[in-house]
Design a protein around this motif. Structure first.
Motif, PDB file in Angstrom:
ATOM      1  N   HIS A 174      -6.404   7.753  -0.902  1.00  0.00           N
ATOM      2  CA  HIS A 174      -5.561   6.613  -1.404  1.00  0.00           C
ATOM      3  C   HIS A 174      -6.150   5.305  -1.322  1.00  0.00           C
ATOM      4  O   HIS A 174      -7.303   5.229  -0.512  1.00  0.00           O
ATOM      5  N   SER A 176      -4.876   2.913   0.274  1.00  0.00           N
ATOM      6  CA  SER A 176      -4.564   2.196   1.550  1.00  0.00           C
ATOM      7  C   SER A 176      -5.409   1.577   2.578  1.00  0.00           C
ATOM      8  O   SER A 176      -5.021   0.687   3.170  1.00  0.00           O
ATOM      9  N   GLN A 179      -6.264  -1.941   2.747  1.00  0.00           N
ATOM     10  CA  GLN A 179      -5.365  -3.114   3.588  1.00  0.00           C
ATOM     11  C   GLN A 179      -5.962  -3.089   4.593  1.00  0.00           C
ATOM     12  O   GLN A 179      -5.932  -4.252   5.233  1.00  0.00           O
ATOM     13  N   ARG A 200      -8.675  13.925  -4.474  1.00  0.00           N
ATOM     14  CA  ARG A 200      -7.778  14.942  -3.491  1.00  0.00           C
ATOM     15  C   ARG A 200      -8.319  16.352  -4.090  1.00  0.00           C
ATOM     16  O   ARG A 200      -8.387  16.244  -5.324  1.00  0.00           O
ATOM     17  N   GLN A 213      -5.780   4.636  -8.172  1.00  0.00           N
ATOM     18  CA  GLN A 213      -4.293   4.113  -7.585  1.00  0.00           C
ATOM     19  C   GLN A 213      -4.542   2.556  -7.634  1.00  0.00           C
ATOM     20  O   GLN A 213      -5.606   2.073  -7.718  1.00  0.00           O
ATOM     21  N   GLU A 215      -3.239  -0.221  -5.045  1.00  0.00           N
ATOM     22  CA  GLU A 215      -2.555  -0.721  -3.852  1.00  0.00           C
ATOM     23  C   GLU A 215      -2.130  -2.120  -3.923  1.00  0.00           C
ATOM     24  O   GLU A 215      -2.774  -2.996  -4.295  1.00  0.00           O
ATOM     25  N   PHE A 254       6.979   6.841   4.716  1.00  0.00           N
ATOM     26  CA  PHE A 254       5.053   6.748   4.882  1.00  0.00           C
ATOM     27  C   PHE A 254       5.167   6.338   6.064  1.00  0.00           C
ATOM     28  O   PHE A 254       5.699   5.453   6.829  1.00  0.00           O
ATOM     29  N   PHE A 256       2.917   4.395   7.355  1.00  0.00           N
ATOM     30  CA  PHE A 256       2.208   2.960   7.549  1.00  0.00           C
ATOM     31  C   PHE A 256       3.315   2.003   6.987  1.00  0.00           C
ATOM     32  O   PHE A 256       2.784   0.830   6.976  1.00  0.00           O
ATOM     33  N   THR A 257       4.606   2.346   6.729  1.00  0.00           N
ATOM     34  CA  THR A 257       5.464   1.389   6.287  1.00  0.00           C
ATOM     35  C   THR A 257       6.831   1.562   6.876  1.00  0.00           C
ATOM     36  O   THR A 257       7.125   2.918   7.346  1.00  0.00           O
ATOM     37  N   GLY A 287       5.284   4.354  -3.979  1.00  0.00           N
ATOM     38  CA  GLY A 287       5.895   4.102  -2.919  1.00  0.00           C
ATOM     39  C   GLY A 287       5.640   2.615  -2.158  1.00  0.00           C
ATOM     40  O   GLY A 287       4.791   1.948  -2.795  1.00  0.00           O
ATOM     41  N   SER A 288       6.314   2.278  -1.350  1.00  0.00           N
ATOM     42  CA  SER A 288       6.307   0.800  -1.100  1.00  0.00           C
ATOM     43  C   SER A 288       6.977   0.807   0.460  1.00  0.00           C
ATOM     44  O   SER A 288       7.701   1.814   1.063  1.00  0.00           O
ATOM     45  N   GLY A 289       6.737  -0.267   1.080  1.00  0.00           N
ATOM     46  CA  GLY A 289       7.500  -0.558   2.186  1.00  0.00           C
ATOM     47  C   GLY A 289       7.033  -1.830   3.133  1.00  0.00           C
ATOM     48  O   GLY A 289       6.248  -2.476   2.561  1.00  0.00           O
ATOM     49  N   ALA A 310       3.859  -3.592   1.271  1.00  0.00           N
ATOM     50  CA  ALA A 310       2.868  -3.090   0.595  1.00  0.00           C
ATOM     51  C   ALA A 310       3.313  -2.085  -0.237  1.00  0.00           C
ATOM     52  O   ALA A 310       4.570  -1.737  -0.228  1.00  0.00           O
ATOM     53  N   PHE A 311       2.833  -1.655  -1.235  1.00  0.00           N
ATOM     54  CA  PHE A 311       3.082  -0.712  -2.225  1.00  0.00           C
ATOM     55  C   PHE A 311       1.747  -0.051  -2.794  1.00  0.00           C
ATOM     56  O   PHE A 311       0.823  -0.521  -2.510  1.00  0.00           O
ATOM     57  N   GLY A 312       2.154   1.252  -3.314  1.00  0.00           N
ATOM     58  CA  GLY A 312       0.979   1.847  -3.950  1.00  0.00           C
ATOM     59  C   GLY A 312       1.474   2.829  -5.164  1.00  0.00           C
ATOM     60  O   GLY A 312       2.507   3.350  -5.280  1.00  0.00           O
TER      61      GLY A 312
HETATM   62  N1  DAH Z   1      -0.817   5.633   0.016  1.00  0.00           N
HETATM   63  C1  DAH Z   1       0.216   6.327  -0.598  1.00  0.00           C
HETATM   64  C2  DAH Z   1      -0.018   7.393  -1.487  1.00  0.00           C
HETATM   65  O1  DAH Z   1      -1.156   7.722  -1.580  1.00  0.00           O
HETATM   66  C3  DAH Z   1       1.011   5.382  -1.596  1.00  0.00           C
HETATM   67  C4  DAH Z   1       1.732   4.203  -0.705  1.00  0.00           C
HETATM   68  C5  DAH Z   1       3.038   4.278  -0.447  1.00  0.00           C
HETATM   69  C6  DAH Z   1       1.049   3.102  -0.503  1.00  0.00           C
HETATM   70  C7  DAH Z   1       3.573   3.299   0.144  1.00  0.00           C
HETATM   71  C8  DAH Z   1       1.741   2.068   0.130  1.00  0.00           C
HETATM   72  C9  DAH Z   1       3.062   2.245   0.508  1.00  0.00           C
HETATM   73  O2  DAH Z   1       1.050   0.800   0.292  1.00  0.00           O
HETATM   74  O3  DAH Z   1       3.551   1.157   1.230  1.00  0.00           O
HETATM   75  O4  DAH Z   1       0.758   8.492  -1.953  1.00  0.00           O
END
Ligand code: DAH
Length: 357
Positions: A174, A176, A179, A200, A213, A215, A254, A256-257, A287-289, A310-312
Protein backbone atom coordinates in the motif's frame (compact mmCIF):
# COMPACT_ATOMS: atom_id res chain seq x y z
CA UNK A 1 50.42 25.69 -87.79
CA UNK A 2 46.74 26.14 -87.09
CA UNK A 3 45.80 29.60 -85.96
CA UNK A 4 45.81 29.59 -82.12
CA UNK A 5 42.87 32.01 -81.87
CA UNK A 6 40.66 29.81 -84.05
CA UNK A 7 41.61 26.74 -82.05
CA UNK A 8 40.85 28.57 -78.80
CA UNK A 9 37.45 29.58 -80.02
CA UNK A 10 36.66 26.05 -81.14
CA UNK A 11 37.86 24.31 -77.95
CA UNK A 12 36.39 26.74 -75.45
CA UNK A 13 33.10 26.76 -77.36
CA UNK A 14 32.98 22.96 -77.14
CA UNK A 15 33.90 22.97 -73.42
CA UNK A 16 31.24 25.56 -72.57
CA UNK A 17 28.53 23.47 -74.19
CA UNK A 18 29.71 20.00 -73.03
CA UNK A 19 26.58 18.16 -71.96
CA UNK A 20 27.98 16.15 -69.05
CA UNK A 21 31.11 15.08 -67.16
CA UNK A 22 31.85 12.31 -69.70
CA UNK A 23 31.78 14.64 -72.71
CA UNK A 24 33.96 17.11 -70.81
CA UNK A 25 36.56 14.44 -70.05
CA UNK A 26 36.63 13.39 -73.74
CA UNK A 27 37.27 17.02 -74.68
CA UNK A 28 40.07 17.31 -72.13
CA UNK A 29 41.81 14.21 -73.51
CA UNK A 30 41.40 15.32 -77.10
CA UNK A 31 42.90 18.75 -76.33
CA UNK A 32 45.34 18.30 -73.47
CA UNK A 33 45.93 14.53 -73.32
CA UNK A 34 49.15 12.86 -74.38
CA UNK A 35 48.03 12.85 -77.99
CA UNK A 36 45.79 15.89 -77.65
CA UNK A 37 45.68 18.65 -80.18
CA UNK A 38 47.45 21.26 -78.04
CA UNK A 39 50.02 18.67 -76.91
CA UNK A 40 50.74 17.76 -80.51
CA UNK A 41 51.17 21.42 -81.44
CA UNK A 42 53.64 21.84 -78.59
CA UNK A 43 55.55 18.82 -79.77
CA UNK A 44 55.76 20.45 -83.22
CA UNK A 45 57.37 23.64 -81.88
CA UNK A 46 60.79 22.39 -82.96
CA UNK A 47 59.75 22.75 -86.57
CA UNK A 48 58.71 26.38 -86.14
CA UNK A 49 61.00 29.02 -87.43
CA UNK A 50 63.38 30.04 -84.62
CA UNK A 51 62.28 33.68 -84.50
CA UNK A 52 58.60 32.67 -84.07
CA UNK A 53 59.18 29.73 -81.75
CA UNK A 54 59.17 31.68 -78.49
CA UNK A 55 56.06 33.64 -79.30
CA UNK A 56 54.18 30.52 -80.51
CA UNK A 57 55.26 28.57 -77.42
CA UNK A 58 53.95 31.25 -75.11
CA UNK A 59 50.67 31.41 -77.04
CA UNK A 60 50.22 27.64 -76.82
CA UNK A 61 50.95 27.68 -73.04
CA UNK A 62 48.34 30.36 -72.55
CA UNK A 63 45.89 28.40 -74.67
CA UNK A 64 46.54 25.31 -72.57
CA UNK A 65 45.86 27.24 -69.33
CA UNK A 66 42.74 28.84 -70.75
CA UNK A 67 41.30 25.54 -71.93
CA UNK A 68 42.09 23.93 -68.58
CA UNK A 69 40.40 26.85 -66.75
CA UNK A 70 37.35 26.57 -69.00
CA UNK A 71 37.15 22.84 -68.29
CA UNK A 72 37.31 23.48 -64.50
CA UNK A 73 34.60 26.13 -64.67
CA UNK A 74 32.36 23.90 -66.78
CA UNK A 75 32.97 20.98 -64.41
CA UNK A 76 31.88 23.00 -61.39
CA UNK A 77 28.74 24.08 -63.21
CA UNK A 78 27.89 20.54 -64.34
CA UNK A 79 28.51 19.17 -60.80
CA UNK A 80 26.14 21.66 -59.29
CA UNK A 81 23.43 20.87 -61.85
CA UNK A 82 23.92 17.14 -61.13
CA UNK A 83 23.67 17.75 -57.36
CA UNK A 84 20.49 19.78 -57.76
CA UNK A 85 18.96 16.98 -59.82
CA UNK A 86 19.97 14.36 -57.25
CA UNK A 87 18.58 16.39 -54.34
CA UNK A 88 15.34 16.91 -56.19
CA UNK A 89 15.06 13.20 -56.87
CA UNK A 90 15.81 12.24 -53.26
CA UNK A 91 13.55 14.89 -51.75
CA UNK A 92 11.79 13.88 -48.51
CA UNK A 93 8.87 15.83 -47.09
CA UNK A 94 9.89 15.95 -43.44
CA UNK A 95 6.60 17.59 -42.51
CA UNK A 96 4.68 14.40 -43.34
CA UNK A 97 3.82 12.37 -40.19
CA UNK A 98 5.86 9.16 -40.09
CA UNK A 99 3.01 6.94 -38.83
CA UNK A 100 -0.18 8.94 -39.10
CA UNK A 101 -2.29 6.17 -37.55
CA UNK A 102 -0.47 5.98 -34.17
CA UNK A 103 -1.63 9.05 -32.28
CA UNK A 104 -0.62 9.10 -28.60
CA UNK A 105 -3.08 9.53 -25.75
CA UNK A 106 -2.94 9.84 -21.98
CA UNK A 107 -3.58 6.60 -20.06
CA UNK A 108 -6.64 6.71 -17.76
CA UNK A 109 -4.39 6.04 -14.72
CA UNK A 110 -2.21 9.04 -15.57
CA UNK A 111 -5.30 11.14 -16.23
CA UNK A 112 -6.87 10.12 -12.91
CA UNK A 113 -3.65 10.92 -11.02
CA UNK A 114 -3.51 14.33 -12.73
CA UNK A 115 -7.11 14.95 -11.64
CA UNK A 116 -6.45 13.85 -8.03
CA UNK A 117 -3.38 16.02 -7.78
CA UNK A 118 -5.29 18.99 -9.18
CA UNK A 119 -8.17 18.67 -6.70
CA UNK A 120 -6.03 17.99 -3.62
CA UNK A 121 -3.50 20.59 -4.82
CA UNK A 122 -6.26 23.17 -4.68
CA UNK A 123 -6.89 22.16 -1.03
CA UNK A 124 -3.23 22.77 -0.17
CA UNK A 125 -1.86 19.21 -0.42
CA UNK A 126 1.54 18.54 -1.98
CA UNK A 127 2.65 15.31 -3.64
CA UNK A 128 5.06 12.95 -1.82
CA UNK A 129 6.61 9.73 -3.06
CA UNK A 130 8.42 6.70 -1.65
CA UNK A 131 10.17 3.52 -2.83
CA UNK A 132 8.37 0.51 -4.28
CA UNK A 133 10.73 -1.83 -2.43
CA UNK A 134 10.07 -1.23 1.25
CA UNK A 135 11.40 -2.61 4.47
CA UNK A 136 8.99 -4.72 6.47
CA UNK A 137 9.20 -2.01 9.14
CA UNK A 138 7.80 0.81 6.96
CA UNK A 139 5.20 -1.33 5.24
CA UNK A 140 3.88 -2.94 8.45
CA UNK A 141 5.48 -2.45 11.85
CA UNK A 142 5.60 1.34 11.94
CA UNK A 143 1.96 1.36 10.80
CA UNK A 144 1.02 -0.54 13.96
CA UNK A 145 0.92 -3.90 12.19
CA UNK A 146 3.30 -6.00 14.35
CA UNK A 147 4.79 -9.29 13.05
CA UNK A 148 1.98 -11.63 14.16
CA UNK A 149 -0.85 -9.28 13.24
CA UNK A 150 -3.57 -10.90 11.06
CA UNK A 151 -3.55 -7.89 8.70
CA UNK A 152 -0.22 -9.17 7.36
CA UNK A 153 -1.88 -12.32 6.07
CA UNK A 154 -4.70 -10.37 4.46
CA UNK A 155 -2.35 -8.44 2.23
CA UNK A 156 -0.87 -11.17 -0.03
CA UNK A 157 2.56 -9.65 0.29
CA UNK A 158 5.40 -10.21 -2.18
CA UNK A 159 8.40 -10.90 0.06
CA UNK A 160 11.92 -10.15 -1.17
CA UNK A 161 15.28 -11.42 0.10
CA UNK A 162 16.56 -9.27 3.00
CA UNK A 163 19.09 -6.51 2.23
CA UNK A 164 22.82 -6.68 3.23
CA UNK A 165 22.03 -5.74 6.83
CA UNK A 166 19.46 -8.55 7.08
CA UNK A 167 16.44 -6.20 7.06
CA UNK A 168 13.34 -8.02 5.70
CA UNK A 169 12.03 -6.40 2.51
CA UNK A 170 8.73 -6.44 0.60
CA UNK A 171 7.15 -4.84 -2.45
CA UNK A 172 4.98 -2.24 -0.75
CA UNK A 173 1.41 -3.50 -0.41
CA UNK A 174 0.00 0.00 0.00
CA UNK A 175 1.11 3.65 -0.18
CA UNK A 176 0.78 4.02 3.61
CA UNK A 177 4.55 3.55 4.30
CA UNK A 178 5.06 6.99 2.75
CA UNK A 179 3.07 8.39 5.71
CA UNK A 180 5.84 7.10 7.97
CA UNK A 181 8.69 8.32 5.78
CA UNK A 182 7.11 11.77 5.65
CA UNK A 183 6.37 12.04 9.38
CA UNK A 184 9.93 10.95 10.20
CA UNK A 185 11.44 13.81 8.19
CA UNK A 186 8.91 16.66 8.10
CA UNK A 187 7.89 18.74 11.09
CA UNK A 188 4.08 19.22 11.12
CA UNK A 189 1.94 20.75 9.77
CA UNK A 190 1.86 18.06 7.07
CA UNK A 191 -0.59 17.89 4.20
CA UNK A 192 0.39 15.36 1.52
CA UNK A 193 -1.05 12.98 -1.02
CA UNK A 194 0.92 10.01 -2.31
CA UNK A 195 -0.12 8.59 -5.67
CA UNK A 196 1.88 5.51 -6.63
CA UNK A 197 2.27 1.86 -7.48
CA UNK A 198 1.48 -0.91 -5.04
CA UNK A 199 1.85 -4.70 -5.26
CA UNK A 200 -0.06 -7.72 -4.01
CA UNK A 201 0.11 -11.36 -4.98
CA UNK A 202 -3.41 -11.48 -6.36
CA UNK A 203 -4.65 -11.77 -9.93
CA UNK A 204 -8.18 -12.03 -11.32
CA UNK A 205 -10.76 -9.85 -13.12
CA UNK A 206 -10.79 -7.29 -10.29
CA UNK A 207 -7.24 -7.67 -8.91
CA UNK A 208 -3.88 -7.07 -10.51
CA UNK A 209 -0.52 -7.88 -8.86
CA UNK A 210 0.51 -4.29 -9.62
CA UNK A 211 -2.01 -1.53 -9.09
CA UNK A 212 -2.13 2.08 -7.89
CA UNK A 213 -3.25 3.79 -4.73
CA UNK A 214 -3.38 7.34 -3.50
CA UNK A 215 -2.67 7.99 0.16
CA UNK A 216 -3.53 11.18 2.01
CA UNK A 217 -2.11 12.47 5.29
CA UNK A 218 -2.89 15.58 7.32
CA UNK A 219 -1.05 16.21 10.59
CA UNK A 220 -1.32 19.36 12.72
CA UNK A 221 -2.61 20.31 16.15
CA UNK A 222 -6.31 20.68 15.40
CA UNK A 223 -7.50 18.56 12.44
CA UNK A 224 -10.28 16.21 13.47
CA UNK A 225 -12.84 13.77 12.11
CA UNK A 226 -15.01 16.66 10.87
CA UNK A 227 -12.16 17.88 8.68
CA UNK A 228 -11.67 14.35 7.38
CA UNK A 229 -15.34 14.23 6.39
CA UNK A 230 -15.29 17.65 4.75
CA UNK A 231 -12.08 16.99 2.87
CA UNK A 232 -13.18 13.63 1.46
CA UNK A 233 -16.68 14.87 0.67
CA UNK A 234 -15.28 17.80 -1.30
CA UNK A 235 -12.85 15.52 -3.08
CA UNK A 236 -15.43 12.93 -4.12
CA UNK A 237 -17.89 15.54 -5.34
CA UNK A 238 -15.20 17.32 -7.38
CA UNK A 239 -13.71 14.11 -8.75
CA UNK A 240 -16.98 12.50 -9.84
CA UNK A 241 -18.46 15.83 -10.90
CA UNK A 242 -21.66 15.36 -8.85
CA UNK A 243 -22.30 18.37 -6.62
CA UNK A 244 -24.76 16.65 -4.28
CA UNK A 245 -23.07 13.23 -4.26
CA UNK A 246 -24.10 11.53 -0.99
CA UNK A 247 -21.30 10.05 1.13
CA UNK A 248 -21.59 7.54 3.97
CA UNK A 249 -18.87 7.24 6.60
CA UNK A 250 -19.10 3.69 7.96
CA UNK A 251 -17.17 2.62 11.09
CA UNK A 252 -14.38 0.23 10.19
CA UNK A 253 -11.00 -1.00 11.35
CA UNK A 254 -7.44 -0.28 10.19
CA UNK A 255 -4.46 -0.89 12.48
CA UNK A 256 -2.98 2.56 11.70
CA UNK A 257 -6.09 4.66 12.38
CA UNK A 258 -8.40 5.06 15.36
CA UNK A 259 -11.24 5.61 14.87
CA UNK A 260 -11.43 4.31 11.30
CA UNK A 261 -14.09 4.75 8.65
CA UNK A 262 -14.74 3.35 5.24
CA UNK A 263 -16.36 5.76 2.83
CA UNK A 264 -19.19 4.80 0.48
CA UNK A 265 -20.59 6.94 -2.30
CA UNK A 266 -24.22 6.93 -3.30
CA UNK A 267 -25.23 5.08 -6.43
CA UNK A 268 -28.10 3.34 -8.08
CA UNK A 269 -28.24 0.06 -9.95
CA UNK A 270 -31.81 0.41 -11.26
CA UNK A 271 -32.57 -1.64 -14.35
CA UNK A 272 -29.06 -3.09 -14.33
CA UNK A 273 -27.60 0.34 -15.09
CA UNK A 274 -24.96 1.63 -12.66
CA UNK A 275 -25.02 5.35 -11.86
CA UNK A 276 -22.99 7.40 -9.41
CA UNK A 277 -25.10 9.89 -7.42
CA UNK A 278 -28.19 9.91 -5.25
CA UNK A 279 -29.85 6.49 -5.29
CA UNK A 280 -30.80 3.67 -3.02
CA UNK A 281 -27.44 1.94 -2.97
CA UNK A 282 -23.88 2.47 -1.70
CA UNK A 283 -20.44 1.66 -3.08
CA UNK A 284 -17.30 1.54 -0.97
CA UNK A 285 -14.45 3.58 -2.42
CA UNK A 286 -11.91 4.36 0.29
CA UNK A 287 -10.54 3.78 3.78
CA UNK A 288 -9.74 6.52 6.26
CA UNK A 289 -9.38 7.45 9.91
CA UNK A 290 -7.60 9.48 12.56
CA UNK A 291 -3.92 8.59 12.64
CA UNK A 292 -3.28 6.16 15.51
CA UNK A 293 -1.29 7.73 18.39
CA UNK A 294 1.11 4.78 18.25
CA UNK A 295 1.89 5.55 14.59
CA UNK A 296 2.67 9.18 15.46
CA UNK A 297 4.92 8.01 18.30
CA UNK A 298 6.81 5.62 15.97
CA UNK A 299 7.70 8.66 13.85
CA UNK A 300 8.86 10.80 16.78
CA UNK A 301 5.74 12.99 16.75
CA UNK A 302 4.20 13.68 20.16
CA UNK A 303 0.60 12.33 20.05
CA UNK A 304 -0.41 14.57 22.96
CA UNK A 305 0.46 17.61 20.87
CA UNK A 306 -0.29 16.52 17.27
CA UNK A 307 -3.13 14.70 15.55
CA UNK A 308 -4.55 14.28 12.10
CA UNK A 309 -6.23 12.06 9.57
CA UNK A 310 -5.26 9.73 6.76
CA UNK A 311 -7.00 8.04 3.86
CA UNK A 312 -6.22 5.65 1.06
CA UNK A 313 -7.97 4.57 -2.12
CA UNK A 314 -7.42 2.51 -5.24
CA UNK A 315 -6.81 4.59 -8.35
CA UNK A 316 -7.92 1.94 -10.87
CA UNK A 317 -11.15 1.53 -8.94
CA UNK A 318 -12.13 5.21 -8.98
CA UNK A 319 -10.99 5.52 -12.62
CA UNK A 320 -13.19 2.55 -13.61
CA UNK A 321 -16.15 4.06 -11.77
CA UNK A 322 -15.74 7.52 -13.21
CA UNK A 323 -15.02 6.51 -16.80
CA UNK A 324 -17.21 3.41 -17.02
CA UNK A 325 -14.33 1.03 -17.64
CA UNK A 326 -15.70 -2.46 -16.94
CA UNK A 327 -12.53 -4.61 -16.70
CA UNK A 328 -9.30 -4.06 -14.80
CA UNK A 329 -6.99 -6.24 -16.89
CA UNK A 330 -6.78 -4.13 -20.09
CA UNK A 331 -5.29 -1.27 -18.02
CA UNK A 332 -1.92 -3.01 -18.38
CA UNK A 333 -2.26 -4.61 -21.84
CA UNK A 334 -0.88 -1.65 -23.86
CA UNK A 335 -3.59 -2.37 -26.43
CA UNK A 336 -3.81 0.60 -28.81
CA UNK A 337 -7.50 0.01 -29.49
CA UNK A 338 -8.29 0.21 -25.75
CA UNK A 339 -6.11 3.30 -25.41
CA UNK A 340 -7.85 4.95 -28.34
CA UNK A 341 -11.20 4.30 -26.68
CA UNK A 342 -10.39 5.15 -23.05
CA UNK A 343 -7.30 7.39 -23.46
CA UNK A 344 -7.34 11.17 -23.11
CA UNK A 345 -6.18 13.95 -25.40
CA UNK A 346 -2.53 14.70 -24.57
CA UNK A 347 -2.98 18.40 -23.95
CA UNK A 348 -6.35 18.45 -22.16
CA UNK A 349 -4.74 18.85 -18.74
CA UNK A 350 -7.29 18.99 -15.90
CA UNK A 351 -7.48 22.30 -14.06
CA UNK A 352 -9.85 23.69 -11.47
CA UNK A 353 -10.79 26.60 -13.73
CA UNK A 354 -10.90 24.60 -16.97
CA UNK A 355 -12.69 21.63 -15.45
CA UNK A 356 -11.79 18.25 -14.03
CA UNK A 357 -14.41 16.20 -15.78
N1 DAH B 1 -3.62 1.15 3.37
C1 DAH B 1 -5.01 0.73 3.25
C2 DAH B 1 -5.12 -0.38 2.23
O1 DAH B 1 -4.24 -0.56 1.45
C3 DAH B 1 -5.86 1.88 2.84
C4 DAH B 1 -5.98 2.91 3.89
C5 DAH B 1 -7.02 2.84 4.83
C6 DAH B 1 -5.08 3.94 4.00
C7 DAH B 1 -7.14 3.77 5.82
C8 DAH B 1 -5.19 4.89 5.00
C9 DAH B 1 -6.26 4.79 5.92
O2 DAH B 1 -4.33 5.89 5.12
O3 DAH B 1 -6.38 5.71 6.88
O4 DAH B 1 -6.11 -1.06 2.20
Amino acid sequence: MQDVDTLREELIGAVDTAADAGALEDLRVSALGRKGRITELMKGLGAVEPDKRRETGQALNRLKDEVQAAIDTRKTALDSVALDAKLLEERIDVTLPARPEARGSVHPITQTIDELVTIFGEMGFTVAEGPHIESDYYNFTALNIPPEHPARQEQDTFYLPPDESGTPRVLRTHTSPVQIRTMETVTPPIRIIVPGRTFRSDHDATHSPMFHQVEGLVIDKTSHMGHLKGCLTDFCRAFFGVDDLPLRFRPSYFPFTEPSAEVDIGCSRKGGEFRIGAGDDWLEILGSGMVHPRVLAHCGIDPTEYQGFAFGMGIERIAMLKYGIPDLRPFYDSDLRWMRHYGFMPLSVPTISGGIN
